[in-house]
Motif scaffolding. Structure first.
Motif, PDB file in Angstrom:
ATOM      1  N   ASN A   1       0.803  -1.190   0.192  1.00  0.00           N
ATOM      2  CA  ASN A   1      -0.119  -0.052  -0.128  1.00  0.00           C
ATOM      3  C   ASN A   1       0.643   1.234  -0.085  1.00  0.00           C
ATOM      4  OD1 ASN A   1      -2.020   1.646   0.214  1.00  0.00           O
ATOM      5  ND2 ASN A   1      -3.041   1.188   2.210  1.00  0.00           N
ATOM      6  N   ILE A   2       1.662   1.370  -1.088  1.00  0.00           N
ATOM      7  CA  ILE A   2       2.745   2.516  -1.223  1.00  0.00           C
ATOM      8  C   ILE A   2       2.126   3.555  -2.240  1.00  0.00           C
ATOM      9  CG2 ILE A   2       4.940   2.978  -2.187  1.00  0.00           C
ATOM     10  CD1 ILE A   2       5.616  -0.025  -1.719  1.00  0.00           C
ATOM     11  N   VAL A   3       2.207   4.732  -1.804  1.00  0.00           N
ATOM     12  CA  VAL A   3       1.931   5.745  -2.781  1.00  0.00           C
ATOM     13  C   VAL A   3       3.168   6.822  -3.138  1.00  0.00           C
ATOM     14  CG1 VAL A   3       0.565   7.995  -2.574  1.00  0.00           C
ATOM     15  CG2 VAL A   3      -0.580   6.156  -1.854  1.00  0.00           C
ATOM     16  N   PHE A   4       3.311   7.242  -4.149  1.00  0.00           N
ATOM     17  CA  PHE A   4       4.160   7.978  -4.347  1.00  0.00           C
ATOM     18  C   PHE A   4       3.613   9.584  -4.811  1.00  0.00           C
ATOM     19  CE2 PHE A   4       7.250  10.138  -7.785  1.00  0.00           C
ATOM     20  CZ  PHE A   4       8.264  10.211  -7.131  1.00  0.00           C
ATOM     21  N   PHE A   5       4.466  10.205  -4.187  1.00  0.00           N
ATOM     22  CA  PHE A   5       4.189  11.750  -4.459  1.00  0.00           C
ATOM     23  C   PHE A   5       5.258  12.597  -5.110  1.00  0.00           C
ATOM     24  CE2 PHE A   5       3.820  16.142  -3.580  1.00  0.00           C
ATOM     25  CZ  PHE A   5       2.496  16.663  -3.789  1.00  0.00           C
ATOM     26  N   GLY A   6       5.270  12.763  -6.269  1.00  0.00           N
ATOM     27  CA  GLY A   6       6.451  13.455  -7.080  1.00  0.00           C
ATOM     28  C   GLY A   6       6.258  14.745  -7.443  1.00  0.00           C
ATOM     29  N   GLY A   7       7.640  15.353  -7.568  1.00  0.00           N
ATOM     30  CA  GLY A   7       7.589  16.825  -8.115  1.00  0.00           C
ATOM     31  C   GLY A   7       8.369  17.104  -9.338  1.00  0.00           C
ATOM     32  N   ALA A   8       8.841  18.294  -9.568  1.00  0.00           N
ATOM     33  CA  ALA A   8       9.617  18.590 -10.786  1.00  0.00           C
ATOM     34  C   ALA A   8      10.715  17.615 -11.255  1.00  0.00           C
ATOM     35  CB  ALA A   8       9.978  20.035 -11.067  1.00  0.00           C
ATOM     36  N   GLY A   9      11.306  17.291 -10.211  1.00  0.00           N
ATOM     37  CA  GLY A   9      12.569  16.408 -10.325  1.00  0.00           C
ATOM     38  C   GLY A   9      12.430  15.203 -10.651  1.00  0.00           C
ATOM     39  N   VAL A  10      11.159  14.780 -10.742  1.00  0.00           N
ATOM     40  CA  VAL A  10      10.772  13.433 -11.343  1.00  0.00           C
ATOM     41  C   VAL A  10      10.927  13.678 -13.079  1.00  0.00           C
ATOM     42  CG1 VAL A  10       9.238  11.594 -11.934  1.00  0.00           C
ATOM     43  CG2 VAL A  10       9.553  12.553  -9.598  1.00  0.00           C
ATOM     44  N   SER A  11      10.696  14.926 -13.439  1.00  0.00           N
ATOM     45  CA  SER A  11      10.446  15.265 -14.860  1.00  0.00           C
ATOM     46  C   SER A  11      11.854  15.736 -15.397  1.00  0.00           C
ATOM     47  CB  SER A  11       9.542  16.266 -15.362  1.00  0.00           C
ATOM     48  OG  SER A  11       8.255  15.561 -15.164  1.00  0.00           O
ATOM     49  N   THR A  12      12.628  16.234 -14.515  1.00  0.00           N
ATOM     50  CA  THR A  12      13.814  16.933 -14.958  1.00  0.00           C
ATOM     51  C   THR A  12      15.069  15.860 -15.539  1.00  0.00           C
ATOM     52  OG1 THR A  12      14.864  17.115 -12.804  1.00  0.00           O
ATOM     53  CG2 THR A  12      14.051  19.025 -13.872  1.00  0.00           C
ATOM     54  N   GLU A  13      14.618  14.687 -14.962  1.00  0.00           N
ATOM     55  CA  GLU A  13      15.619  13.415 -15.432  1.00  0.00           C
ATOM     56  C   GLU A  13      15.147  13.054 -17.046  1.00  0.00           C
ATOM     57  OE1 GLU A  13      16.585  10.606 -12.636  1.00  0.00           O
ATOM     58  OE2 GLU A  13      16.691  12.096 -10.833  1.00  0.00           O
ATOM     59  N   SER A  14      13.792  13.449 -17.415  1.00  0.00           N
ATOM     60  CA  SER A  14      13.494  13.290 -18.607  1.00  0.00           C
ATOM     61  C   SER A  14      13.999  14.378 -19.520  1.00  0.00           C
ATOM     62  CB  SER A  14      12.047  12.862 -18.780  1.00  0.00           C
ATOM     63  OG  SER A  14      11.875  11.579 -18.428  1.00  0.00           O
TER      64      SER A  14
END
Ligand code: ZN
Length: 246
Positions: A14-27
């Protein structure tokens, strides 16, 4: 290398991930709120990103809004990175219940994630402001459908507006309640690629009542002292290694 994170992932379904801009900058999608983004907006347009991405500016100067938007927020060649892929894999394994993201690029879905709450909307969805007709990103970007930079509805001639939450606009109720419910029910919350200063990140995290809070960010954040595990490294590398270790 990230055994402690692998252990936390192993122990929960029952894991939830909350992501910000840093997830996209690696793309290779730059953060328009970064110092470089701020500088480029000021030097090219004489305004801040927040000003140009506001609802009132959209109404007042729609042409300049779309000029800035298309040239600074749209990256049609961007592909999911190791973070997106690891999260999609965790969901497929039945461990991850939802991704909550502040990003608008749709890369989580492109990587295969199914339950994604997009707090700030998505550049992939666009609707005519007059008749509601749906348009994809290709339509929006095709100059043949535009008057200058402004995309026009082929049915009624209305302005086509991206389903992206602008400054001064309210977040979407469905996305908010989905995100809050997922975070409130989660056993493990992983926060990644965000310094937690961008509204409304910090507020959402306060709903978490689970057992393990994990923070993954290149630099330290205001919540490091509240977390059970803090990793200061690149989000894609950390998640890939931790999930591969399962
Ligand atoms: Zn229309």
């Amino acid at each position: 290398m990230y055994e402690e994170l692998t252990e936390i992932l192993r122990g929960s379904d029952n894991i939830v991930f909350f992501g910000g801009a840093g997830v996209s900058t690696e793309s290779n999608i730059p953060d328009f709120r970064s110092e470089a983004g701020l500088y480029s907006a000021q030097s090219n347009y004489g305004m801040s990103p927040e000003q140009m991405l506001s609802h009132s500016f959209f109404v007042r100067d729609t042409e300049t809004f779309f000029d800035y938007y298309k040239n600074n927020l749209i990256y049609t060649d961007a592909e999911p990175n190791d973070a997106h892929k690891a999260l999609a894999k965790l969901e497929e394994m039945g461990k991850l219940k939802a991704v909550v993201t502040q990003n608008i690029d749709g890369l989580h879905q492109k990587a295969g994630s199914k339950t994604v709450y997009e707090l700030h909307g998505s550049v992939l969805r666009n609707n005519c402001m007059s008749c509601g007709q749906f348009y994809d990103l290709d339509y929006l970007m095709d100059p043949a459908h535009c008057d200058g930079y402004i995309p026009k509805c082929e049915k009624c001639g209305g302005v086509v507006k991206p389903d992206v939450v602008l400054y001064e606009e309210a977040l979407d109720d469905y996305q908010i309640s989905g995100a809050v419910d997922a975070i409130r029910a989660a056993d493990v919350l992983i926060i990644g690629g965000t310094s937690l200063v961008v509204y409304p990140a910090a507020g959402f995290v306060s709903y978490f009542r689970g057992s393990k809070l994990v923070l993954i960010n290149k630099s330290s954040t205001s919540m490091d002292n509240r977390a059970d595990l803090v990793i200061h490294d690149a989000i894609g590398k950390v998640l890939k290694e931790a999930v591969d270790g399962l």
